[in-house]
Design an enzyme around this catalytic site. Sequence first.
Site, short mmCIF file in Angstrom:
data_model
loop_
_atom_site.label_atom_id
_atom_site.label_comp_id
_atom_site.label_asym_id
_atom_site.label_seq_id
_atom_site.Cartn_x
_atom_site.Cartn_y
_atom_site.Cartn_z
N ARG A 1 12.27 -6.50 5.38
CA ARG A 1 12.36 -5.12 4.87
C ARG A 1 13.38 -4.29 5.64
NH1 ARG A 1 6.52 -2.44 4.49
NH2 ARG A 1 6.55 -2.57 6.75
N ARG B 1 12.64 -1.27 10.61
CA ARG B 1 11.66 -0.64 11.49
C ARG B 1 11.55 -1.50 12.74
NH1 ARG B 1 6.15 0.52 8.35
NH2 ARG B 1 5.28 -0.46 10.20
N ARG C 1 -8.72 1.45 10.29
CA ARG C 1 -8.33 0.07 10.60
C ARG C 1 -9.48 -0.70 11.24
NH1 ARG C 1 -2.77 0.73 9.52
NH2 ARG C 1 -1.49 -0.70 10.72
N LYS D 1 0.83 -1.22 0.00
CA LYS D 1 0.00 0.00 0.00
C LYS D 1 0.86 1.26 0.00
CE LYS D 1 -2.09 -0.49 3.98
NZ LYS D 1 -1.27 -1.43 4.66
N ARG E 1 0.79 -8.23 14.00
CA ARG E 1 0.18 -7.18 13.15
C ARG E 1 -0.76 -7.82 12.13
NH1 ARG E 1 5.38 -4.37 11.11
NH2 ARG E 1 4.07 -3.08 9.79
P1 AMP Z 1 1.55 0.66 9.51
O1 AMP Z 1 2.77 1.45 9.12
O2 AMP Z 1 0.31 1.12 8.80
O3 AMP Z 1 1.78 -0.84 9.39
O4 AMP Z 1 1.30 0.97 11.06
C1 AMP Z 1 2.25 0.69 12.04
C2 AMP Z 1 1.60 0.68 13.41
O5 AMP Z 1 1.02 1.98 13.68
C3 AMP Z 1 0.44 -0.29 13.57
O6 AMP Z 1 0.87 -1.61 13.90
C4 AMP Z 1 -0.36 0.36 14.70
O7 AMP Z 1 0.27 0.14 15.95
C5 AMP Z 1 -0.22 1.84 14.38
N1 AMP Z 1 -1.30 2.32 13.49
C6 AMP Z 1 -1.19 2.78 12.22
N2 AMP Z 1 -2.38 3.15 11.72
C7 AMP Z 1 -3.28 2.92 12.70
C8 AMP Z 1 -4.70 3.09 12.80
N3 AMP Z 1 -5.44 3.57 11.79
N4 AMP Z 1 -5.29 2.75 13.99
C9 AMP Z 1 -4.58 2.29 15.03
N5 AMP Z 1 -3.24 2.08 15.00
C10 AMP Z 1 -2.59 2.41 13.85
#
Ligand code: AMP
Length: 215
Positions: free
Chosen positions: A127, A161, A88, A13, A172
């Site tokens: 990654r 990361r 989410r 994405k 996740r």
């Molecule tokens: P991502 O980079 O989108 O995989 O997000 C990394 C982490 O940020 C996730 O595992 C959550 O802990 C937090 N996070 C990102 N977007 C959201 C969201 N919309 N709602 C809640 N937590 C989020």
Amino acid sequence: MNIIFLGAPGSGKGTQASLLSLNLNLEPISTGDLLRKEVEKKSKIGILAKSQMESGSLVSDDVVVNIIKEKITTKSCEKGFILDGFPRNINQALKLEEMLENCNKKIDKVFNFDAEEDVLIKRIAGRYTCKKCGAVYNRYFKPTLKDGECDNCGSNELENRIDDNEETVKNRLKVYKESSFPLIEHYKKKHLLVSIDALKISTLVFEELKSNINN
Ligand code: AMP
């Protein structure tokens, strides 16, 4: 045009949001990136979010909804935006609809990035990025040509990361699976959902997205 990208971590994405935002002049909004910045700054939000992010759980809805509310009313979002990683869950989706209604905006399309779990685990756990220029690599699929040195800028500052380790990735993905089904159904009912095969190479995914948007 306002777009949502749904998809598990590692489904591509973020890459497609960057490509498409340049192509269509839309603002990419990644809640994950915005939260990571807060963690780096050690802001109040960052301190609250850090432990949840490290374990792969979701940060509280109130925190992310406020971040999005602030962002979508900025000038950079006037021509449209691509939401990557938000909403989410259903609560976040309903909050988003409410805030968009309040500023006379709407969601035009929701793309769901479909991909199998074992590929996603390798994509994420493998990654790493260059801290200096942002180039992205993968231990399994696209390692640097020279060990420990960025192909693009020669920097030795390559980093993972903190939440890209295998244990956190599994959590996740579990969290994603549990919350994504109702969201997919929600946008299907609204006739906004388009499914994309996210295992195809990046250029083909990009073409598919563009042709869907133009239709
Ligand atoms: P991502 O980079 O989108 O995989 O997000 C990394 C982490 O940020 C996730 O595992 C959550 O802990 C937090 N996070 C990102 N977007 C959201 C969201 N919309 N709602 C809640 N937590 C989020």
